[in-house]
Design an enzyme around this catalytic site. Structure first.
Site, PDB file in Angstrom:
ATOM      1  N   THR A   1      49.688  46.743  -8.430  1.00  0.00           N
ATOM      2  CA  THR A   1      50.728  46.233  -9.312  1.00  0.00           C
ATOM      3  C   THR A   1      52.081  46.675  -8.771  1.00  0.00           C
ATOM      4  O   THR A   1      52.180  47.737  -8.170  1.00  0.00           O
ATOM      5  CB  THR A   1      50.494  46.852 -10.709  1.00  0.00           C
ATOM      6  OG1 THR A   1      49.271  46.337 -11.211  1.00  0.00           O
ATOM      7  CG2 THR A   1      51.617  46.550 -11.675  1.00  0.00           C
TER       8      THR A   1
ATOM      9  N   GLY B   1      46.740  42.736 -19.342  1.00  0.00           N
ATOM     10  CA  GLY B   1      46.999  44.166 -19.268  1.00  0.00           C
ATOM     11  C   GLY B   1      48.335  44.546 -19.862  1.00  0.00           C
ATOM     12  O   GLY B   1      48.919  43.810 -20.674  1.00  0.00           O
ATOM     13  N   ASP B   2      48.823  45.706 -19.447  1.00  0.00           N
ATOM     14  CA  ASP B   2      50.057  46.253 -19.998  1.00  0.00           C
ATOM     15  C   ASP B   2      51.314  45.668 -19.358  1.00  0.00           C
ATOM     16  O   ASP B   2      52.399  45.724 -19.951  1.00  0.00           O
ATOM     17  CB  ASP B   2      50.087  47.769 -19.801  1.00  0.00           C
ATOM     18  CG  ASP B   2      49.975  48.134 -18.318  1.00  0.00           C
ATOM     19  OD1 ASP B   2      49.082  47.591 -17.636  1.00  0.00           O
ATOM     20  OD2 ASP B   2      50.782  48.957 -17.849  1.00  0.00           O
TER      21      ASP B   2
ATOM     22  N   GLY C   1      45.700  49.614 -17.692  1.00  0.00           N
ATOM     23  CA  GLY C   1      46.579  48.975 -18.650  1.00  0.00           C
ATOM     24  C   GLY C   1      46.164  49.070 -20.098  1.00  0.00           C
ATOM     25  O   GLY C   1      47.013  49.125 -20.993  1.00  0.00           O
TER      26      GLY C   1
HETATM   27  N1  ASP Z   1      48.382  48.057 -15.127  1.00  0.00           N
HETATM   28  C1  ASP Z   1      47.741  46.947 -14.489  1.00  0.00           C
HETATM   29  C2  ASP Z   1      46.839  46.271 -15.495  1.00  0.00           C
HETATM   30  O1  ASP Z   1      46.155  46.959 -16.233  1.00  0.00           O
HETATM   31  C3  ASP Z   1      46.936  47.319 -13.281  1.00  0.00           C
HETATM   32  C4  ASP Z   1      47.572  48.283 -12.313  1.00  0.00           C
HETATM   33  O2  ASP Z   1      48.672  48.756 -12.520  1.00  0.00           O
HETATM   34  O3  ASP Z   1      46.951  48.556 -11.294  1.00  0.00           O
HETATM   35  O4  ASP Z   1      46.762  45.081 -15.502  1.00  0.00           O
END
Ligand code: ASP
Length: 325
Positions: A183, A213-214, A237
């Site tokens: 990400t 996700g977040d 997330g």
């Molecule tokens: N936070 C991201 C999600 O959960 C994934 C990541 O940061 O690697 O979609």
């Protein structure tokens, strides 16, 4: 230069000018930018990603010096990462369990707490640019799925076909601890004193189709409030959403007057780590302090300020700077 507005936000006084209204800032010397290219849960060669981060920081530093707005800078950085194919976002986004790329992205302008976000997008070249279009349309904050995608395409987002993405048709069923994180996120403080943040991702490898996700959730994987701080997160997330990680870190600064680096450490090590949530965050506060921290093995990251040349790291190394140092 005529001063158009004096605004007091959380004890900090900001000066905006006619130049600010035109999208350029020059009222203060101080500026800062920080980026991440994802939390890392295992040792990998991040040479190419670190080079991309350094190039983005070099360009962003020049842009901020020349008066670019924080929100333009974070969008430009994230867009470059989306186009690079080197991160889990845009061209390089990993596939869901059905082999389809579904991207999530957000942008937040601390000036007025404006925000735009997209989730479960399957045909967008630049999800962060689509998020910006949602923000500028000033009607909604978050649009999702095919119908949300039709909306942003109507606003001018660029469409691509599935073969554009490197990982279409390639879901990898790896255990949670092996999931590749990549990400991307960016935060910036511009010379008007405005803060902004952006986050963009393909989410988790082999995620359930439709999982969000977040990264596109304001307060979870992104947050920016002038006078307080801007944050972008990476990691598991679901936990960043449940603990409202970015807003919780900002609240520690706003209400408890906790220093930026401490607020981030508390979030990562006292809140997220005890529940088994791996991840990292980058942040800049209103004074130009920069913090980059993670409770995972590493995090691709870097920062630059008006006084510091770009510095990058993947595992051990830089975790930020205090303004003026
Ligand atoms: N936070 C991201 C999600 O959960 C994934 C990541 O940061 O690697 O979609």
């Amino acid at each position: 230069m005529r001063l158009a507005l004096l605004a007091a936000v959380c004890g900090a006084v900001f000066v905006t000018s006619d130049a600010d209204a035109a999208g350029t800032c020059s009222a203060q010397a101080r500026f800062a930018v920080a980026v991440h290219g994802g939390a890392q849960s295992k040792m990998r060669d991040g040479t190419a990603q670190l080079a991309a981060i350094k190039a983005a920081l070099t360009a962003a530093r020049a842009d901020l010096q020349n008066g670019a707005s924080a929100v333009d800078v974070v969008e430009k950085i994230v867009k470059a990462f989306e186009d690079s194919g080197r991160f889990n976002t845009g061209k390089g986004a990993i596939a869901n369990a059905a082999g389809q790329v579904e991207t999530d992205a957000s942008i937040m302008d601390g000036n007025g707490l404006r925000s735009g976000a997209v989730a479960s997008m399957t045909a967008l070249k630049n999800p962060v640019a689509a998020a910006r279009l949602v923000m500028e349309a000033d009607r909604h904050v978050l649009v999702v799925g095919d119908r949300g995608q039709d909306y942003v395409l109507g606003l001018g987002a660029v469409r691509v076909t599935p073969d554009y993405f490197n990982n279409t048709g390639k879901p990898k069923l790896e255990p949670v601890s092996e999931k590749p994180h990549g990400t991307v996120g960016a935060v910036a403080l511009d010379r008007c004193g405005h803060l902004a943040a952006a986050t963009s991702t393909g989410g988790f490898d082999a995620k359930v189709p439709g999982r969000v996700g977040d990264s596109p959730i304001v307060g979870a994987g992104v947050y920016a409030a002038d006078g307080v701080a801007a944050f972008s997160g990476t990691g598991h997330g679901e936990f960043f959403i449940r603990f409202n990680a970015a807003k919780d870190a900002a609240d520690r600064i706003a209400y408890a007057h906790t220093p930026l680096a401490t607020a981030m450490q508390q979030e990562l090590f006292d809140v997220l780590k005890p529940v088994g949530a791996e991840g990292g965050m980058i942040g800049i506060d209103a004074k130009g302090n920069v913090a980059l921290d993670y409770n995972s093995l590493g995090m691709l990251r870097g920062f630059a300020t008006d006084r510091s040349e770009p510095a990058v790291a993947q595992y051990e190394g830089t975790k930020g700077t205090k303004a003026g140092k």
